[in-house]
Design a protein around this motif. Structure first.
Motif, PDB file in Angstrom:
ATOM      1  N   UNK A   1      41.894  52.392  44.495  1.00  0.00           N
ATOM      2  CA  UNK A   1      41.520  50.911  43.650  1.00  0.00           C
ATOM      3  C   UNK A   1      40.719  50.364  43.640  1.00  0.00           C
ATOM      4  N   UNK A   2      40.266  49.336  42.920  1.00  0.00           N
ATOM      5  CA  UNK A   2      39.023  48.360  43.539  1.00  0.00           C
ATOM      6  C   UNK A   2      38.578  47.414  43.502  1.00  0.00           C
ATOM      7  N   UNK A   3      38.343  46.408  44.399  1.00  0.00           N
ATOM      8  CA  UNK A   3      38.365  45.196  44.572  1.00  0.00           C
ATOM      9  C   UNK A   3      38.099  44.033  43.141  1.00  0.00           C
ATOM     10  N   UNK A   4      38.626  43.047  43.196  1.00  0.00           N
ATOM     11  CA  UNK A   4      38.523  42.524  41.538  1.00  0.00           C
ATOM     12  C   UNK A   4      36.817  42.003  42.190  1.00  0.00           C
ATOM     13  N   UNK A   5      36.023  41.425  40.426  1.00  0.00           N
ATOM     14  CA  UNK A   5      34.455  41.862  40.552  1.00  0.00           C
ATOM     15  C   UNK A   5      34.520  40.096  40.231  1.00  0.00           C
ATOM     16  N   UNK A   6      35.395  39.585  41.103  1.00  0.00           N
ATOM     17  CA  UNK A   6      35.580  37.969  40.083  1.00  0.00           C
ATOM     18  C   UNK A   6      36.410  36.534  41.554  1.00  0.00           C
ATOM     19  N   UNK A   7      36.951  36.082  41.479  1.00  0.00           N
ATOM     20  CA  UNK A   7      38.391  35.376  42.297  1.00  0.00           C
ATOM     21  C   UNK A   7      38.055  35.296  44.017  1.00  0.00           C
ATOM     22  N   UNK A   8      38.700  34.450  44.609  1.00  0.00           N
ATOM     23  CA  UNK A   8      39.106  35.137  45.662  1.00  0.00           C
ATOM     24  C   UNK A   8      39.016  36.316  46.579  1.00  0.00           C
ATOM     25  N   UNK A   9      38.308  36.325  47.727  1.00  0.00           N
ATOM     26  CA  UNK A   9      39.404  37.919  48.596  1.00  0.00           C
ATOM     27  C   UNK A   9      39.381  37.696  49.341  1.00  0.00           C
ATOM     28  N   UNK A  10      40.390  38.290  50.354  1.00  0.00           N
ATOM     29  CA  UNK A  10      40.460  37.775  51.647  1.00  0.00           C
ATOM     30  C   UNK A  10      40.855  39.438  52.815  1.00  0.00           C
ATOM     31  N   UNK A  32      32.695  46.727  59.701  1.00  0.00           N
ATOM     32  CA  UNK A  32      31.867  47.454  58.472  1.00  0.00           C
ATOM     33  C   UNK A  32      30.568  47.281  58.446  1.00  0.00           C
ATOM     34  N   UNK A  33      29.949  47.263  59.152  1.00  0.00           N
ATOM     35  CA  UNK A  33      28.185  47.163  59.709  1.00  0.00           C
ATOM     36  C   UNK A  33      28.734  49.450  59.501  1.00  0.00           C
ATOM     37  N   UNK A  34      27.321  49.832  58.623  1.00  0.00           N
ATOM     38  CA  UNK A  34      27.191  51.168  59.309  1.00  0.00           C
ATOM     39  C   UNK A  34      28.143  51.927  58.472  1.00  0.00           C
ATOM     40  N   UNK A  35      28.413  51.477  56.927  1.00  0.00           N
ATOM     41  CA  UNK A  35      29.171  51.881  56.554  1.00  0.00           C
ATOM     42  C   UNK A  35      28.972  51.913  54.647  1.00  0.00           C
ATOM     43  N   UNK A  36      29.625  53.094  53.971  1.00  0.00           N
ATOM     44  CA  UNK A  36      28.842  53.083  52.660  1.00  0.00           C
ATOM     45  C   UNK A  36      30.764  52.890  51.640  1.00  0.00           C
ATOM     46  N   UNK A  37      30.068  52.447  50.374  1.00  0.00           N
ATOM     47  CA  UNK A  37      30.304  51.727  49.171  1.00  0.00           C
ATOM     48  C   UNK A  37      30.789  52.210  48.064  1.00  0.00           C
ATOM     49  N   UNK A  38      31.230  53.100  47.247  1.00  0.00           N
ATOM     50  CA  UNK A  38      31.037  52.474  45.713  1.00  0.00           C
ATOM     51  C   UNK A  38      31.233  51.996  45.244  1.00  0.00           C
ATOM     52  N   UNK A  39      30.176  52.230  43.737  1.00  0.00           N
ATOM     53  CA  UNK A  39      30.803  50.950  42.594  1.00  0.00           C
ATOM     54  C   UNK A  39      32.171  51.631  42.048  1.00  0.00           C
ATOM     55  N   UNK A  40      32.226  50.520  41.110  1.00  0.00           N
ATOM     56  CA  UNK A  40      34.299  50.880  40.516  1.00  0.00           C
ATOM     57  C   UNK A  40      34.234  52.602  40.416  1.00  0.00           C
ATOM     58  N   UNK A  41      33.502  52.928  38.803  1.00  0.00           N
ATOM     59  CA  UNK A  41      33.287  54.229  38.810  1.00  0.00           C
ATOM     60  C   UNK A  41      32.228  55.282  39.675  1.00  0.00           C
ATOM     61  N   UNK A  42      32.869  55.342  40.866  1.00  0.00           N
ATOM     62  CA  UNK A  42      31.668  55.929  42.424  1.00  0.00           C
ATOM     63  C   UNK A  42      30.537  56.825  41.557  1.00  0.00           C
TER      64      UNK A  42
END
Length: 263
Positions: A1-10, A32-42
């Protein structure tokens, strides 16, 4: 799953717009500090802002969490052979490198009587090393377990010696002594096991960068030695092979392996 590109987040909740539902680090932004993430395509890997820089949630100039996803955990195991592996996105990556174990030597044959000596057991062979290497990276090489020392027949006074051993636990067993004065063979040595965990350089660690290609080579286990023939004498005093006093075969050494896991 990937978080939405816009709108409200919780932070909490179970919906598709829940940050914790995607990342699983809790509802404290500091986690969440000292953690990495990727974009939707990885295809890109980035770090969440380090302290004291702010983390933007749910709206703002940076919109830190939009269109992001947690780095997926994964693992791969290689058996004897060679090839390449491409470093995936990761926070930490673990290399488990095991060399092949040495084969055990066959036990010496015994004597059923009549002064007929049993034969020595045949030798096993050493295992093969396992390694991870890459250009500009020293990598890791696990040493192979050695073959055990010879199993002696009735002409010897002691059992065979064990092969050079490490911590892998995959050594070949010693062959049993033949009845009637034979001696046991030596066991093969266990291969070396190297286990190390590295942190992504984007987090200040010493691991390889995502996309780097490493070479792997996995060693096989050593072959086992056969038990020596046991002998007995017939009523004419002639020696013949007697299966009842043969030495036992040694055990083959266990194969090496390489497991790479990341999260």
């Amino acid at each position: 799953m990937t978080l939405p590109a816009s709108g409200a987040l919780t932070l909490g909740g179970s919906g598709s717009n829940s940050i914790n539902n995607e990342f699983g680090y809790g509802t404290n932004l500091g986690a969440y500090r000292n953690k990495l993430y990727t974009n939707a395509a990885g295809t890109t890997t980035s770090a969440f802002p380090f302290a004291p820089n702010s983390i933007s949630f749910p709206t703002g100039v940076a919109n830190t969490f939009y269109n992001t996803r947690k780095i997926p955990a994964g693992s791969v195991t290689y058996t004897p052979g060679s090839g390449t592996f491409t470093i995936p996105p990761y926070n930490t990556i673990t290399f488990n490198v095991l060399a092949g174990g040495g084969g055990g030597v066959g036990g010496g044959g015994g004597s059923g009587g009549g002064g007929c000596p049993g034969d020595n057991g045949t030798s096993g062979t050493s295992g093969a090393s396992s390694s991870l290497t890459a250009s500009g990276w020293s990598g890791y090489t696990a040493a192979a377990g050695g073959a055990g020392g010879g199993g002696c027949g009735t002409g010897c006074s002691s059992s065979g010696s064990n092969g050079t051993s490490y911590n892998g636990g995959n050594n070949g067993a010693a062959g049993a002594a033949g009845n009637g004065g034979g001696h046991a063979g030596g066991s093969g040595g266990a291969g070396q096991l190297i286990n190390v965990t590295l942190t992504n350089p984007l987090l200040g660690g010493s691991g390889l960068s995502t996309g780097a290609v490493i070479n792997y080579s996995v060693g096989g286990g050593g072959g086992n030695g056969g038990g020596g023939a046991g002998r007995n004498a017939n009523y004419l005093g002639q020696c013949y092979n007697d299966g009842g006093v043969y030495g036992g075969d040694g055990g083959a050494g266990g194969n090496g392996s390489i497991t790479i896991s990341w999260s």
